[in-house]
Design an enzyme around this catalytic site. Structure first.
Site, PDB file in Angstrom:
ATOM      1  N   LYS A 174     153.044  82.679 -17.146  1.00 42.18           N
ATOM      2  CA  LYS A 174     152.993  84.030 -17.724  1.00 42.18           C
ATOM      3  C   LYS A 174     153.408  83.966 -19.190  1.00 42.18           C
ATOM      4  O   LYS A 174     154.576  83.766 -19.505  1.00 42.18           O
ATOM      5  CB  LYS A 174     153.938  84.985 -16.994  1.00 42.18           C
ATOM      6  CG  LYS A 174     153.673  86.429 -17.445  1.00 42.18           C
ATOM      7  CD  LYS A 174     154.833  87.362 -17.228  1.00 42.18           C
ATOM      8  CE  LYS A 174     155.752  87.530 -18.398  1.00 42.18           C
ATOM      9  NZ  LYS A 174     155.154  88.053 -19.636  1.00 42.18           N
ATOM     10  N   GLY A 227     163.420  81.939 -22.688  1.00 39.31           N
ATOM     11  CA  GLY A 227     163.559  83.305 -23.170  1.00 39.31           C
ATOM     12  C   GLY A 227     165.014  83.613 -23.480  1.00 39.31           C
ATOM     13  O   GLY A 227     165.814  82.710 -23.744  1.00 39.31           O
ATOM     14  N   THR A 231     167.273  87.748 -19.863  1.00 35.65           N
ATOM     15  CA  THR A 231     166.162  87.499 -18.942  1.00 35.65           C
ATOM     16  C   THR A 231     166.493  86.334 -18.005  1.00 35.65           C
ATOM     17  O   THR A 231     166.225  86.389 -16.801  1.00 35.65           O
ATOM     18  CB  THR A 231     164.864  87.204 -19.727  1.00 35.65           C
ATOM     19  OG1 THR A 231     164.633  88.294 -20.612  1.00 35.65           O
ATOM     20  CG2 THR A 231     163.678  87.052 -18.815  1.00 35.65           C
ATOM     21  N   GLU A 250     165.796  77.823 -20.277  1.00 37.11           N
ATOM     22  CA  GLU A 250     165.836  77.421 -21.697  1.00 37.11           C
ATOM     23  C   GLU A 250     166.054  78.692 -22.490  1.00 37.11           C
ATOM     24  O   GLU A 250     165.123  79.468 -22.696  1.00 37.11           O
ATOM     25  CB  GLU A 250     164.503  76.775 -22.107  1.00 37.11           C
ATOM     26  CG  GLU A 250     164.223  75.448 -21.459  1.00 37.11           C
ATOM     27  CD  GLU A 250     165.119  74.336 -21.957  1.00 37.11           C
ATOM     28  OE1 GLU A 250     165.747  74.497 -23.027  1.00 37.11           O
ATOM     29  OE2 GLU A 250     165.216  73.312 -21.271  1.00 37.11           O
ATOM     30  N   CYS A 284     164.554  78.931 -31.382  1.00 39.62           N
ATOM     31  CA  CYS A 284     165.735  78.933 -30.503  1.00 39.62           C
ATOM     32  C   CYS A 284     166.823  78.017 -31.042  1.00 39.62           C
ATOM     33  O   CYS A 284     168.002  78.303 -30.935  1.00 39.62           O
ATOM     34  CB  CYS A 284     165.343  78.517 -29.097  1.00 39.62           C
ATOM     35  SG  CYS A 284     164.475  76.949 -29.055  1.00 39.62           S
ATOM     36  N   GLU A 383     172.479  86.113 -31.316  1.00 36.97           N
ATOM     37  CA  GLU A 383     171.231  85.526 -31.793  1.00 36.97           C
ATOM     38  C   GLU A 383     170.379  86.616 -32.443  1.00 36.97           C
ATOM     39  O   GLU A 383     170.014  87.589 -31.792  1.00 36.97           O
ATOM     40  CB  GLU A 383     170.482  84.907 -30.614  1.00 36.97           C
ATOM     41  CG  GLU A 383     169.290  84.088 -31.042  1.00 36.97           C
ATOM     42  CD  GLU A 383     168.500  83.561 -29.856  1.00 36.97           C
ATOM     43  OE1 GLU A 383     168.351  84.291 -28.855  1.00 36.97           O
ATOM     44  OE2 GLU A 383     168.020  82.418 -29.939  1.00 36.97           O
TER      45      GLU A 383
HETATM   46  P1  NAD Z   1     162.499  87.448 -23.510  1.00 39.26           P
HETATM   47  O1  NAD Z   1     163.614  86.989 -22.636  1.00 39.26           O
HETATM   48  O2  NAD Z   1     162.438  88.874 -23.872  1.00 39.26           O
HETATM   49  O3  NAD Z   1     161.093  87.103 -22.844  1.00 39.26           O
HETATM   50  C1  NAD Z   1     160.747  85.799 -22.430  1.00 39.26           C
HETATM   51  C2  NAD Z   1     159.696  85.892 -21.326  1.00 39.26           C
HETATM   52  O4  NAD Z   1     160.323  86.482 -20.185  1.00 39.26           O
HETATM   53  C3  NAD Z   1     158.509  86.792 -21.662  1.00 39.26           C
HETATM   54  O5  NAD Z   1     157.334  86.246 -21.098  1.00 39.26           O
HETATM   55  C4  NAD Z   1     158.870  88.107 -20.987  1.00 39.26           C
HETATM   56  O6  NAD Z   1     157.752  88.892 -20.657  1.00 39.26           O
HETATM   57  C5  NAD Z   1     159.576  87.599 -19.743  1.00 39.26           C
HETATM   58  N1  NAD Z   1     160.520  88.564 -19.157  1.00 39.26           N
HETATM   59  C6  NAD Z   1     161.215  89.534 -19.795  1.00 39.26           C
HETATM   60  N2  NAD Z   1     161.984  90.214 -18.916  1.00 39.26           N
HETATM   61  C7  NAD Z   1     161.768  89.657 -17.697  1.00 39.26           C
HETATM   62  C8  NAD Z   1     162.275  89.897 -16.395  1.00 39.26           C
HETATM   63  N3  NAD Z   1     163.164  90.861 -16.158  1.00 39.26           N
HETATM   64  N4  NAD Z   1     161.839  89.114 -15.388  1.00 39.26           N
HETATM   65  C9  NAD Z   1     160.965  88.119 -15.602  1.00 39.26           C
HETATM   66  N5  NAD Z   1     160.432  87.841 -16.818  1.00 39.26           N
HETATM   67  C10 NAD Z   1     160.836  88.594 -17.853  1.00 39.26           C
HETATM   68  O7  NAD Z   1     162.544  86.501 -24.788  1.00 39.26           O
HETATM   69  P2  NAD Z   1     161.611  86.561 -26.074  1.00 39.26           P
HETATM   70  O8  NAD Z   1     162.092  87.691 -26.905  1.00 39.26           O
HETATM   71  O9  NAD Z   1     160.173  86.509 -25.675  1.00 39.26           O
HETATM   72  O10 NAD Z   1     161.940  85.156 -26.741  1.00 39.26           O
HETATM   73  C11 NAD Z   1     163.026  84.966 -27.535  1.00 39.26           C
HETATM   74  C12 NAD Z   1     164.119  84.238 -26.796  1.00 39.26           C
HETATM   75  O11 NAD Z   1     163.628  82.985 -26.281  1.00 39.26           O
HETATM   76  C13 NAD Z   1     165.256  83.868 -27.707  1.00 39.26           C
HETATM   77  O12 NAD Z   1     166.485  84.128 -27.079  1.00 39.26           O
HETATM   78  C14 NAD Z   1     165.062  82.376 -27.924  1.00 39.26           C
HETATM   79  O13 NAD Z   1     166.215  81.686 -28.297  1.00 39.26           O
HETATM   80  C15 NAD Z   1     164.538  81.946 -26.611  1.00 39.26           C
HETATM   81  N6  NAD Z   1     163.864  80.644 -26.708  1.00 39.26           N
HETATM   82  C16 NAD Z   1     164.502  79.538 -26.206  1.00 39.26           C
HETATM   83  C17 NAD Z   1     163.906  78.269 -26.315  1.00 39.26           C
HETATM   84  C18 NAD Z   1     164.590  77.037 -25.773  1.00 39.26           C
HETATM   85  O14 NAD Z   1     163.950  75.986 -25.736  1.00 39.26           O
HETATM   86  N7  NAD Z   1     165.843  77.100 -25.360  1.00 39.26           N
HETATM   87  C19 NAD Z   1     162.659  78.155 -26.935  1.00 39.26           C
HETATM   88  C20 NAD Z   1     162.042  79.298 -27.430  1.00 39.26           C
HETATM   89  C21 NAD Z   1     162.660  80.544 -27.318  1.00 39.26           C
END
Ligand code: NAD
Length: 487
Positions: A174, A227, A231, A250, A284, A383
């Site tokens: 997804k 994410g 989440t 992650e 991230c 963050e």
């Molecule tokens: P997010 O948590 O809002 O969303 C991530 C994904 O989760 C999206 O596909 C979203 O639709 C889905 N999602 C959201 N709520 C959900 C729920 N309740 N249940 C299931 N799925 C759900 O994050 P974002 O804003 O898209 O991305 C930014 C975040 O990702 C930052 O915190 C960043 O640090 C992190 N990130 C981490 C890494 C890593 O390798 N550690 C890499 C890239 C990004």
């Protein structure tokens, strides 16, 4: 405007509800495509398809060589389509084209790496007493769901799909709601490569609907999320409350980029900027806390500001652009909110801090440097996920380590010094999963990636990433011809 479809059970389909969502170009604020707005029904169809492809043995029982060859084929198709995919990634995410091109190369490399690893999955033999042989077999976990963010859309898709497919898992992916386009293009390449139907399913829709449906589905054996912490927490809780599916997290970061006065000054300034400003700071592992030894603080900040002011913002599709817009209006508002929070907390913006003048459209934001920051402030603890960096002085090694570790996160960090002994003392004491010395950000598929503390659990990339999609079966073969003789 292109009407994209999802990919379920080898077919390109609309959402069952017929609903669609708009996809915006963040540089122009125009709608560039529509994609199906999937919901629980679509997630369940995708989970059923993946379950069937796994349980029928069609994918896990394929020879390792055949699985590897399909991953190689996919890598080849990604490379062939690089110009098209890179352009689409920049139009959807806002990152400069040059950065998208790097991403697409890394996507292909990731599929190649795991294509090669598919034929190198060995079991073990445990050293049990002579009257038995104990075999340790590695088996795929089953149906793996991957939920990914918007900052590296296609690369994050590859980080999820490649190890899972290599292990013999079937997949549901997804993408983030705001950046689904390259993942849906990948679906077409997966079909062209000849993967059996149902092995990979790619569905679009909201996190609270599709994402949550995958987290709670009893047909899914494993879920990997990249994410935010919120989440990750939600998914872990849901997995625990349903079928205790395995979880890899992650999550976010607030990494310290630590500069000692004995570092190579020019390289250090470059590294401070490269730690935070690529990808609009939506990284991230961003070095969003710059820790500088007090004796060189003013000189360091002045040099940073001078270089930062030269960063060229503009159309992501132009080759000389070094920074594009933030990914969405929501993200733009979030970053702007933190600028205000920082000012209210008493920190001082010494560079940037606003929307660049003369930009009429797009979610552009100037690269921003905060000074007069202490590590307890929200802008140093939370963050921000944008082109905003906090500069925090330290007096000695001990204080640098203490500040670096004073964070709920533990994804990454970097240390800059010419003293290798000092570098290693710091590296060993910083509680984070990825540490760089005299550089920041280079990432290799051959090396593990993942965080300490609230930055997550489990690892991606390398053979560590593969292990996350496998489970261990112990097989005891009796060599004792006599009965056990207990009863
Ligand atoms: P997010 O948590 O809002 O969303 C991530 C994904 O989760 C999206 O596909 C979203 O639709 C889905 N999602 C959201 N709520 C959900 C729920 N309740 N249940 C299931 N799925 C759900 O994050 P974002 O804003 O898209 O991305 C930014 C975040 O990702 C930052 O915190 C960043 O640090 C992190 N990130 C981490 C890494 C890593 O390798 N550690 C890499 C890239 C990004």
């Amino acid at each position: 405007m292109k009407p994209y479809t999802m990919y379920i059970n080898g077919r390109f389909v609309d959402a069952k509800s017929g609903k669609r969502m708009n996809v915006i170009n963040p540089a122009t604020e125009e709608i560039i495509a529509t994609v199906p707005e999937g919901d629980t029904m679509d997630a369940e169809l995708a989970a059923k398809a993946a379950r069937k492809a796994f349980d029928s043995g069609e994918w896990p029982s394929l020879t390792h060589q055949a699985r590897g060859r399909l991953l190689f084929k996919l890598a080849e198709l990604v490379r062939k389509n690089k110009p098209r995919l890179a352009k689409l990634e920049s139009m959807n995410n806002g990152k400069p084209l040059i950065e998208s091109e790097f991403d697409i190369d890394d996507v292909a490399t990731c599929f190649e790496y795991y294509g090669g690893l598919a034929t190198k999955i060995y079991g073990e033999v445990a050293p049990v007493p002579d009257n038995a042989i104990s075999l340790i077999l590695k088996e795929p976990i089953g149906v793996a769901a991957g939920i990914i963010p918007w900052n590296y859309p296609l690369l994050m898709a590859a980080w999820k799909l490649a190890p899972a497919l290599c292990a013999g898992c079937t997949c549901i992916l997804k993408p983030a709601s705001v950046t689904p386009l390259t993942a849906l293009e990948l679906a077409k390449l997966i079909e062209e490569a000849g993967f059996p139907k149902g092995v990979v399913n790619i569905i679009t829709g909201g996190g609270a609907t599709v994402g949550m449906a995958l987290a709670s589905s009893r047909l899914v054996d494993k879920i990997a999320i990249t994410g935010s912490v919120a989440t990750g927490r939600e998914i872990m809780k849901t997995a625990a409350e349903t079928n205790l599916k395995k979880v890899t997290l992650e999550l976010g970061g607030k990494s310290a980029n630590i500069f000692f006065a004995d570092s190579d000054f020019e390289a250090a300034i470059d590294g401070a900027l490269f730690g935070i400003f690529p990808n609009q700071g939506e990284i991230c592992s961003a070095g969003s806390r710059i820790l500088v030894e007090k004796s060189m603080l003013d000189k360091f900040v002045n040099a940073m500001v001078k270089k930062t002011k030269k960063i060229k913002l503009g159309d992501p599709l132009k080759r000389d652009t070094k920074m594009g817009p933030l990914v969405s209006l929501d993200q733009y508002k979030r970053v702007m909110k933190y600028i205000e929070i920082g000012k209210r907390e008493g920190a001082k913006v010494c560079c940037g801090g606003q929307r660049p003048k003369n930009f009429k459209k797009g979610y552009f934001m100037e690269p921003t440097i905060f000074v007069k920051v202490n590590n307890k402030m929200r802008i140093a603890q939370e963050e921000i996920f944008g082109p905003v960096v906090t500069v925090i002085p330290f007096k000695d090694e001990e204080e640098a380590i203490r500040i670096a570790n004073d964070s709920p996160y533990g994804l990454a960090g970097a240390v800059w010094t010419r003293d290798i002994f000092k570098a290693f003392r710091v590296v060993k004491k910083v509680r984070a999963g990825i540490l760089w010395v005299n550089t920041m950000q280079p990432t290799f598929v051959e090396a593990p990636w993942g965080g300490y503390k609230q930055s997550g659990g489990g690892r991606e990339l390398s053979h560590y990433g593969l292990e996350e999609y496998m489970q261990v079966k112990q097989v005891h073969i009796n060599l004792n011809e006599a009965p056990i003789g207990w009863y």
